[in-house]
Design a protein around this motif. Structure first.
Motif, PDB file in Angstrom:
ATOM      1  N   ILE A  13       1.174  -1.294  -0.581  1.00  0.00           N
ATOM      2  CA  ILE A  13      -0.378  -0.153  -0.125  1.00  0.00           C
ATOM      3  C   ILE A  13       0.779   1.283  -0.048  1.00  0.00           C
ATOM      4  N   ALA A  14       2.130   1.458   0.725  1.00  0.00           N
ATOM      5  CA  ALA A  14       2.620   2.600   0.595  1.00  0.00           C
ATOM      6  C   ALA A  14       3.600   2.622  -0.343  1.00  0.00           C
ATOM      7  N   HIS A  15       4.145   1.552  -1.693  1.00  0.00           N
ATOM      8  CA  HIS A  15       4.788   1.541  -2.068  1.00  0.00           C
ATOM      9  C   HIS A  15       3.389   2.054  -3.233  1.00  0.00           C
ATOM     10  N   GLN A  16       2.342   1.532  -3.669  1.00  0.00           N
ATOM     11  CA  GLN A  16       1.093   1.843  -4.630  1.00  0.00           C
ATOM     12  C   GLN A  16       0.451   3.276  -4.396  1.00  0.00           C
ATOM     13  N   VAL A  56     -10.684   3.191   5.478  1.00  0.00           N
ATOM     14  CA  VAL A  56     -10.567   1.898   5.396  1.00  0.00           C
ATOM     15  C   VAL A  56      -9.990   2.235   7.005  1.00  0.00           C
ATOM     16  N   GLU A  57      -9.177   3.449   6.417  1.00  0.00           N
ATOM     17  CA  GLU A  57      -8.143   3.567   8.157  1.00  0.00           C
ATOM     18  C   GLU A  57      -9.208   4.009   8.986  1.00  0.00           C
ATOM     19  N   LEU A  58     -10.632   4.567   8.787  1.00  0.00           N
ATOM     20  CA  LEU A  58     -11.313   5.083  10.340  1.00  0.00           C
ATOM     21  C   LEU A  58     -11.885   3.924  10.712  1.00  0.00           C
ATOM     22  N   VAL A  99      -3.440   5.428   6.626  1.00  0.00           N
ATOM     23  CA  VAL A  99      -3.946   4.214   5.935  1.00  0.00           C
ATOM     24  C   VAL A  99      -2.403   2.731   6.894  1.00  0.00           C
ATOM     25  N   VAL A 100      -1.537   2.622   6.140  1.00  0.00           N
ATOM     26  CA  VAL A 100      -0.447   1.967   6.759  1.00  0.00           C
ATOM     27  C   VAL A 100      -0.037   2.355   8.329  1.00  0.00           C
ATOM     28  N   LEU A 103      -2.884   0.385   9.840  1.00  0.00           N
ATOM     29  CA  LEU A 103      -3.381  -1.441   9.698  1.00  0.00           C
ATOM     30  C   LEU A 103      -1.999  -2.199  10.344  1.00  0.00           C
ATOM     31  N   ARG A 104      -0.504  -2.146  10.571  1.00  0.00           N
ATOM     32  CA  ARG A 104       0.283  -2.045  10.613  1.00  0.00           C
ATOM     33  C   ARG A 104      -0.033  -2.133  11.968  1.00  0.00           C
ATOM     34  N   GLU A 105      -0.187  -1.240  13.211  1.00  0.00           N
ATOM     35  CA  GLU A 105      -0.349  -1.143  14.514  1.00  0.00           C
ATOM     36  C   GLU A 105      -1.894  -2.411  15.004  1.00  0.00           C
TER      37      GLU A 105
END
Length: 265
Positions: A13-16, A56-58, A99-100, A103-105
């Motif tokens: 996601i970070a790369h894209q 999605v982050e929310l 968002v990254v 999701l990692r957390e």
């Protein structure tokens, strides 16, 4: 079929996002029509993708247990200024970091509402990876820039797309796609440029009661062969079937009809 690691999805996601930002800042006209999504301009495409990531982050951060309306997502629609590449880039960069990080957390197993029977943060990490993988293709094609995607990600994008088709056919029958049902018809996707261990071949069977698929090399009614990225883009209707890098063996009409009808949304 094996899912990628959660961290791999987050990395992608970070790369894209970085790739999409590169298009935004490339000097391409933000009002240009996206050829593969002609109802959108490039700016509208970027705002759509960024809004989906913020949504999605929310969902994941709040561990939402039901659908959250877009209007409850802060900065969902992006910056107020239109046609401002710098503002759009900054918003998208902040969105990606948010968002990254969330999701990692959360890790892959946090319980979060999901629409495909998989209520977890891992579902959303995978879904957003493939959503932005395809929409970055839309953006780069608009800008006339080169596009590539890692083989493991491309293969998983196809897996997930077929899972979604299978899920929708099972739970929300699509009348047009149901025209495909019938015994003895199948589509074979065959990537010609990948290592054998990736097993980048798919059989999509059109059965009387729906669609079934699996990885493997088997005879089929029609086969679509070519480099994995090209097969991916063709199967998402982002690359014409008559592209020189692709080969079709068998009943081309079945493949064309399937691709036209089996696009949900």
């Amino acid at each position: 079929m094996t899912l990628l690691a959660h961290d791999r999805y987050c990395d992608q996601i970070a790369h894209q996002v970085a790739g999409l930002r590169a298009v935004v800042t490339s000097g391409t006209d933000l009002s240009a029509t996206v050829p593969t999504c002609p109802d959108w301009s490039l700016e509208q495409l970027v705002r759509h993708m960024g809004g989906a990531l913020r949504w999605v982050e929310l969902l994941v951060r709040t561990r939402a247990q039901e659908h959250v309306p877009d209007e409850r997502v802060p900065m969902h629609d992006g910056p107020e200024a239109r046609g401002d590449a710098a503002a759009l880039d900054a918003w998208l960069g902040e969105t990606g970091e948010m968002v990254v990080g969330t999701l990692r957390e959360a890790g892959p197993d946090a319980k979060v509402w999901g629409w495909a029977g998989t209520p977890s943060s891992g579902f959303w990490a995978r879904r957003m990876t493939h959503e932005i993988t395809v929409h970055r293709a839309d953006a780069t094609l608009t800008a006339g820039l080169p596009y590539d995607v890692a083989p493991d990600v491309a293969a998983d994008t196809l897996d997930e797309w077929l899972e979604i088709v299978e899920y929708i056919q099972r739970n929300v029958p699509h009348r047009a796609a149901n025209e495909f049902h019938g015994p003895g018809r199948a589509i074979h996707l065959h990537a010609t440029d990948t290592a054998p261990e990736l097993n980048a071949e798919w059989i999509v069977e059109l059965l009387e009661d729906g669609v079934a698929w699996r990885r493997g090399h088997e005879r089929a009614t029609v086969a679509l062969r070519g480099p994995l990225t090209s097969v991916l883009l063709a199967f998402f209707r982002r690359l014409p079937l008559n592209s020189p890098e692709l080969e079709i063996v068998g009943e081309r009409e079945l493949l064309e009809f399937w691709l036209e009808r089996a696009t949900f949304g």
